[in-house]
Write a protein that holds these residues in place. Structure first.
Motif, mmCIF file in Angstrom:
data_model
loop_
_atom_site.group_PDB
_atom_site.id
_atom_site.type_symbol
_atom_site.label_atom_id
_atom_site.label_comp_id
_atom_site.label_asym_id
_atom_site.label_seq_id
_atom_site.Cartn_x
_atom_site.Cartn_y
_atom_site.Cartn_z
ATOM 1 N N VAL B 66 32.134 -17.343 -43.971
ATOM 2 C CA VAL B 66 32.120 -15.903 -44.282
ATOM 3 C C VAL B 66 32.303 -15.075 -43.014
ATOM 4 O O VAL B 66 33.064 -14.115 -42.973
ATOM 5 N N SER B 67 31.609 -15.476 -41.950
ATOM 6 C CA SER B 67 31.659 -14.668 -40.725
ATOM 7 C C SER B 67 32.967 -14.878 -39.966
ATOM 8 O O SER B 67 33.327 -14.088 -39.108
ATOM 9 N N PHE B 68 33.703 -15.944 -40.286
ATOM 10 C CA PHE B 68 34.941 -16.238 -39.559
ATOM 11 C C PHE B 68 36.100 -15.362 -40.011
ATOM 12 O O PHE B 68 36.920 -14.937 -39.222
ATOM 13 N N TYR B 69 36.145 -15.091 -41.313
ATOM 14 C CA TYR B 69 37.311 -14.399 -41.876
ATOM 15 C C TYR B 69 37.068 -12.903 -42.077
ATOM 16 O O TYR B 69 36.031 -12.499 -42.571
ATOM 17 N N HIS B 70 38.076 -12.134 -41.701
ATOM 18 C CA HIS B 70 37.972 -10.677 -41.837
ATOM 19 C C HIS B 70 37.809 -10.221 -43.277
ATOM 20 O O HIS B 70 37.227 -9.189 -43.548
ATOM 21 N N PHE B 71 38.404 -10.993 -44.164
ATOM 22 C CA PHE B 71 38.491 -10.536 -45.545
ATOM 23 C C PHE B 71 37.123 -10.481 -46.222
ATOM 24 O O PHE B 71 36.894 -9.688 -47.118
ATOM 25 N N PHE B 72 36.206 -11.354 -45.759
ATOM 26 C CA PHE B 72 34.886 -11.398 -46.391
ATOM 27 C C PHE B 72 33.946 -10.395 -45.726
ATOM 28 O O PHE B 72 33.884 -10.307 -44.510
ATOM 29 N N SER B 73 33.210 -9.663 -46.552
ATOM 30 C CA SER B 73 32.344 -8.620 -46.014
ATOM 31 C C SER B 73 30.911 -8.865 -46.464
ATOM 32 O O SER B 73 30.663 -9.225 -47.602
ATOM 33 N N MET B 74 29.972 -8.645 -45.541
ATOM 34 C CA MET B 74 28.564 -8.801 -45.907
ATOM 35 C C MET B 74 27.897 -7.460 -46.188
ATOM 36 O O MET B 74 26.723 -7.399 -46.501
ATOM 37 N N THR B 75 28.676 -6.387 -46.027
ATOM 38 C CA THR B 75 28.108 -5.076 -46.379
ATOM 39 C C THR B 75 28.889 -4.508 -47.560
ATOM 40 O O THR B 75 30.100 -4.726 -47.675
ATOM 41 N N PRO B 76 28.194 -3.776 -48.435
ATOM 42 C CA PRO B 76 28.910 -3.223 -49.584
ATOM 43 C C PRO B 76 29.916 -2.179 -49.145
ATOM 44 O O PRO B 76 29.683 -1.438 -48.197
ATOM 45 N N LYS B 77 31.041 -2.142 -49.817
ATOM 46 C CA LYS B 77 32.072 -1.147 -49.515
ATOM 47 C C LYS B 77 31.738 0.153 -50.249
ATOM 48 O O LYS B 77 30.970 0.157 -51.205
ATOM 49 N N GLY B 78 32.351 1.247 -49.788
ATOM 50 C CA GLY B 78 32.141 2.516 -50.465
ATOM 51 C C GLY B 78 32.874 2.546 -51.800
ATOM 52 O O GLY B 78 33.651 1.655 -52.116
ATOM 53 N N LYS B 79 32.612 3.609 -52.558
ATOM 54 C CA LYS B 79 33.297 3.762 -53.837
ATOM 55 C C LYS B 79 34.807 3.906 -53.605
ATOM 56 O O LYS B 79 35.621 3.430 -54.388
ATOM 57 N N HIS B 80 35.160 4.576 -52.499
ATOM 58 C CA HIS B 80 36.568 4.685 -52.103
ATOM 59 C C HIS B 80 36.741 3.991 -50.759
ATOM 60 O O HIS B 80 36.567 4.610 -49.720
ATOM 61 N N PRO B 81 37.033 2.708 -50.757
ATOM 62 C CA PRO B 81 37.206 2.023 -49.471
ATOM 63 C C PRO B 81 38.482 2.509 -48.774
ATOM 64 O O PRO B 81 39.556 2.509 -49.374
ATOM 65 N N ILE B 82 38.325 2.969 -47.545
ATOM 66 C CA ILE B 82 39.489 3.451 -46.789
ATOM 67 C C ILE B 82 39.920 2.353 -45.823
ATOM 68 O O ILE B 82 39.097 1.843 -45.068
ATOM 69 N N SER B 83 41.193 1.984 -45.871
ATOM 70 C CA SER B 83 41.699 1.024 -44.899
ATOM 71 C C SER B 83 42.800 1.676 -44.100
ATOM 72 O O SER B 83 43.808 2.090 -44.658
ATOM 73 N N VAL B 84 42.597 1.775 -42.790
ATOM 74 C CA VAL B 84 43.627 2.337 -41.930
ATOM 75 C C VAL B 84 44.380 1.173 -41.309
ATOM 76 O O VAL B 84 43.778 0.295 -40.701
ATOM 77 N N CYS B 85 45.696 1.155 -41.499
ATOM 78 C CA CYS B 85 46.473 0.052 -40.947
ATOM 79 C C CYS B 85 46.607 0.231 -39.442
ATOM 80 O O CYS B 85 46.973 1.291 -38.965
ATOM 81 N N MET B 86 46.261 -0.840 -38.702
ATOM 82 C CA MET B 86 46.368 -0.783 -37.245
ATOM 83 C C MET B 86 47.401 -1.795 -36.750
ATOM 84 O O MET B 86 47.292 -2.319 -35.654
ATOM 85 N N GLY B 87 48.391 -2.063 -37.581
ATOM 86 C CA GLY B 87 49.487 -2.940 -37.145
ATOM 87 C C GLY B 87 50.275 -2.250 -36.043
ATOM 88 O O GLY B 87 50.125 -1.045 -35.827
ATOM 89 N N THR B 88 51.129 -3.011 -35.377
ATOM 90 C CA THR B 88 51.838 -2.451 -34.230
ATOM 91 C C THR B 88 52.706 -1.251 -34.606
ATOM 92 O O THR B 88 52.753 -0.251 -33.899
ATOM 93 N N ALA B 89 53.400 -1.368 -35.738
ATOM 94 C CA ALA B 89 54.299 -0.285 -36.133
ATOM 95 C C ALA B 89 53.515 0.995 -36.386
ATOM 96 O O ALA B 89 53.931 2.087 -36.010
ATOM 97 N N CYS B 90 52.359 0.852 -37.021
ATOM 98 C CA CYS B 90 51.530 2.024 -37.285
ATOM 99 C C CYS B 90 50.928 2.544 -35.983
ATOM 100 O O CYS B 90 50.802 3.745 -35.776
ATOM 101 N N TYR B 91 50.569 1.610 -35.103
ATOM 102 C CA TYR B 91 49.974 2.007 -33.824
ATOM 103 C C TYR B 91 50.937 2.886 -33.028
ATOM 104 O O TYR B 91 50.546 3.941 -32.537
ATOM 105 N N VAL B 92 52.204 2.464 -32.923
ATOM 106 C CA VAL B 92 53.126 3.275 -32.122
ATOM 107 C C VAL B 92 53.500 4.567 -32.838
ATOM 108 O O VAL B 92 54.064 5.469 -32.241
ATOM 109 N N ARG B 93 53.186 4.652 -34.122
ATOM 110 C CA ARG B 93 53.437 5.917 -34.816
ATOM 111 C C ARG B 93 52.148 6.719 -35.022
ATOM 112 O O ARG B 93 52.054 7.553 -35.911
ATOM 113 N N GLY B 94 51.140 6.393 -34.210
ATOM 114 C CA GLY B 94 49.968 7.270 -34.149
ATOM 115 C C GLY B 94 48.815 6.941 -35.082
ATOM 116 O O GLY B 94 48.063 7.824 -35.487
#
Lengths: 595, 164
Positions: B66-94
């Motif tokens: 569980v602790s090895f993989y990003h996908f598994f979470s030990m804390t509850p997510k919000g009703k609206h989980p927000i995911s901000v993409c931090m891939g390289t393409a998004c990074y260079v576009r701010g």
């Protein structure tokens, strides 16, 4: 109107998230309203590749190419294009070179230089329809080998074709297969690596979403060649659409007796199961991937033994990337000579690149190996956004390096990129312009690697963290004279002593940016200056004479360091400024410069 | 906390049924964890213990995975989980700016959930929609390009909907 028109709507993730599904629904509704169900068919295909201008709608057989289509345009498309046979001018692509509208997709710069092998069916067929796949020569290669070839023949063809692993390593696929086929074992496995972890790459996902059957066919052929009866697809859980389409494809293949006990009625048995990844970049490394499939932590182990000898549950296992597998059927069908006639001598065939970053045409392109960077970036990619100056392009993701102006005419293949201190990688290509700070970019990659390092070996776990800390210091204006030498030495140590490919290549972005952009590093260290204005701590906000004294900036400044009277030019007190940029965002008169 | 996810009995039963139906338990841990997270929304200690017991493997191994993989979470997510993409393409576009504006507006950090349980923030590595860079996912809705310049407006819309 003519009969039998097809309307192809892009169903890739990018276009779908821009209301692609609504477009399909509206088109179908409109067709029903006009009672054209028998004449017009709407097909949701895989990715066309031209993501920048999505959602895209194509009208066949005319090949009219409509861009940035909105759900409310559906009615017009049916009425004006289909019924009245008039092209809708304002939905056509404008060629930026001459400002003219382009009617057909194939006449666009973006498509002219492309040769599609792995993406052959992406954007032309419905990925969920096995009939359409078969109509496009699908499963013909499988039939051919099962009825006319021995496994040794198949291995020989792939070996002779010179196909190299498209996941980035570039190892000969045929050799890998040969190795596994010679190992005697009661059970062997074919694994498709679809754990595309490279940030900024989406080739594998697009192939699985656009043409899942081609990957399945490649896997069955590989199974026949090495004597495996089981295939596994290791896929990122973050790719719900790809998983869904792959699952459907596997089911229909089973129904059609293409997977299961007797493939095409022969004695050959093969089946495929899907295994989910869980978001770990290191699982792209084949030994880590195998451990993850066995239900454990994705930590690599030393090679040898190679998976071809002892892999999944200790049995001979072949791990091939999605794009590699998508090439297999075509090679079997069209032969070694055809494949070798494309690309370069040591890297035959094509490569799919995911073009992204500061480029006009973000998207998926497939070009023959040996195409130059200039052709990919400036002709296919349409050059740099907002007419900015090109600075660098990063290939190979966090394991690769950056190439600059002087490398633009280099033909791209596995060996030339390695010689330039970068690598092919899985095919992500990120373009950067004058506004990107190369120190910050290499810090970005290091942050990624530190986060993704599995932690098993010390050089990677500790070394990369130290690398990141040094880079972080430099971007904050606290760099020291000796940092450059330290970065280089540390990088070399990490490269030579890490356990797996992740650690062995993680310092590449640092080394390559130091090699190409030493002046930027030195500027950060000596002059405490970031020419791109990216490093926040080194930014300077200055108010110029465009200031009209509206006080907007002074009111938003969190530390109240902007002074000035109403209707007079204001001044920022640099000693108190925390470089938050609130004033810059608040100013409506472009009166604040970032230095 | 609005996030007092009652770990209902039937949820455990559903997970148990899934585990019992697996023919070959060896190597199935990750699939079971995926299923668990699908049912409960996250994987707290209690659920990890349950999985360890049902699959007859040490709890340490379960936690290790569980602790090895990003996908598994030990804390509850919000009703609206927000995911901000931090891939390289998004990074260079701010993307960093976008992430900071979300963090500032909500007053929480990456990996945290707001007090009222409405929002949680995650930084993703790449959603593969580079054509829309920078990309933000809120639940299943995708926002990109020009839209994300004003995250405050988007988030206020969700807040209004939830508060009614």
């Amino acid at each position: 109107m003519k009969e039998n028109k097809k309307i192809l709507v892009c169903g890739g993730t990018g276009c779908l998230s821009a209301k692609g599904a609504e477009i399909v629904k509206n088109l179908r509704d409109s067709i029903r309203e006009h009672s054209l169900e028998n004449e017009v068919e709407v097909i949701q295909t895989g990715c066309f590749g031209f993501c920048e201008k999505g959602p895209i709608v194509k009208i066949m057989p005319e090949n009219t190419f409509y861009i940035e289509v909105k759900p409310e345009d559906a009615e017009r498309i049916i009425v004006e294009d289909i019924i009245s046979e008039k092209r809708i001018i304002e939905l056509l692509y404008i060629d930026p070179k001459n400002g003219e509208r382009v009617f057909e997709g194939e006449n666009m710069e973006f498509y002219k230089k492309q040769v599609r092998i792995a993406l052959k069916n992406c954007g032309t067929i419905d990925p969920e329809s096995i009939e359409q796949y078969m109509a496009a020569e699908g499963y013909a290669a499988l039939k051919k080998i099962l009825t006319t070839m021995t496994p040794e023949n198949v291995v020989k063809i792939i070996k002779d074709s010179g196909l190299r692993g498209r996941g980035g390593g570039g190892y000969s696929t045929g050799l890998k297969w040969e190795f596994a086929s010679k190992n005697i074992s009661d059970q062997k496995y074919i694994v498709c690596n679809a754990d595309e972890g490279d940030p900024g790459a989406f080739m594998d996902r697009s192939i699985l979403e656009g043409d899942p059957h081609s990957v399945i066919e490649g896997m069955i052929i590989a199974g026949y060649a090495i004597g495996a009866t089981e295939g596994l697809v290791y896929i990122r859980a973050e790719y719900p659409l790809a998983i869904e389409r792959l699952r459907k494809a596997i089911e229909t293949a089973r129904k059609n007796k293409i997977l299961g006990e007797n493939v095409f009625g022969t004695d050959f048995k093969f089946d495929i199961e899907i295994k989910y990844g869980a978001g770990a970049f290191v699982c792209g490394e084949e030994t880590a991937l195998i451990h993850s499939m066995e239900g454990g932590r994705g930590e690599p182990t030393t090679k040898p033994p190679y998976p071809a000898e002892s892999g999944y549950w200790g049995k001979p296992t072949i791990v091939n990337n999605v794009e590699t597998l998508a090439n297999i059927a075509q090679i079997i069908l069209k032969g070694v000579d055809w494949f070798r006639s494309i690309g370069t001598k040591n890297s035959p065939g094509t490569k799919v690149f995911a073009l992204a970053g500061k480029i006009n045409n973000v998207g998926l392109v497939e070009v023959p190996m040996g195409t130059t960077l200039r052709e990919v970036i400036f002709e296919i990619g349409g050059g740099i956004k907002n007419n900015k100056k090109f600075k660098a392009v990063q290939t190979g993701g966090p394991s690769g390096g950056c190439l600059t102006e002087k490398d633009l005419d280099t033909p791209i293949d596995f060996d030339t990129l390695l010689a330039k201190g970068s690598m092919m990688g899985s095919g992500g290509m990120i373009v950067m312009d004058e506004d990107d700070c190369m120190v910050a970019v290499s810090k970005f990659y290091l942050e990624f690697t530190v986060d993704e390092s599995c932690g098993k070996c010390a050089p990677c776990r500790i070394g990369n963290t130290r690398l990141w800390e040094i880079l972080d210091r430099i971007t904050k204006g606290e760099g020291k004279e000796e940092d450059i030498a330290l970065l280089k030495e540390l990088s070399q140590t990490i490269k030579t002593t890490s356990l797996c490919g992740l650690g062995q290549t993680s310092p590449n972005p640092v080394l390559s940016t130091i090699n190409q952009f030493l002046d930027e590093y030195l500027e950060h260290i000596h002059e405490k200056k970031c020419r791109a204005g990216q490093c926040q701590a080194l930014r300077k906000y200055l108010i110029n004479d465009k200031c009209v004294g509206c006080t907007a900036c002074a009111r938003v400044c969190p530390v109240a360091c902007i002074e000035g009277k109403v209707k007079e030019r204001h001044v920022i007190d640099q000693t108190r400024c925390i470089k938050c940029g609130a004033c810059y965002n608040a100013c409506k008169f472009n009166a604040i410069d970032v230095a | 906390m609005a996030c007092d996810n009652k770990l209902k009995k039937e949820m455990f039963e559903e997970l148990k049924k899934y585990i019992d139906e697996i023919g070959e338990k060896n190597g199935a841990l990750i699939s079971v964890l995926h299923k668990g997270q699908e049912i409960f929304g996250y994987l707290p200690q209690e659920i990890q213990e349950f999985i360890a017991k049902e699959m007859n493997i040490p709890i340490a191994k379960v936690y290790g995975v569980v602790s090895f993989y990003h996908f598994f979470s030990m804390t509850p997510k919000g009703k609206h989980p927000i995911s901000v993409c931090m891939g390289t393409a998004c990074y260079v576009r701010g993307a960093e700016k976008v992430l900071n504006s979300v963090k500032n507006y909500l007053g929480i950090d990456v990996g945290e959930t707001t007090e009222d349980g409405l929002f949680s923030i995650d930084a993703l590595r790449c959603v593969g929609a580079c054509g829309l860079a920078p990309v933000v996912l809120i639940g299943k809705d995708v926002y990109g390009k020009e839209q994300v310049k004003d995250m405050k407006k988007i988030l206020e819309k969700y807040r209004k909907e939830s508060v009614g």
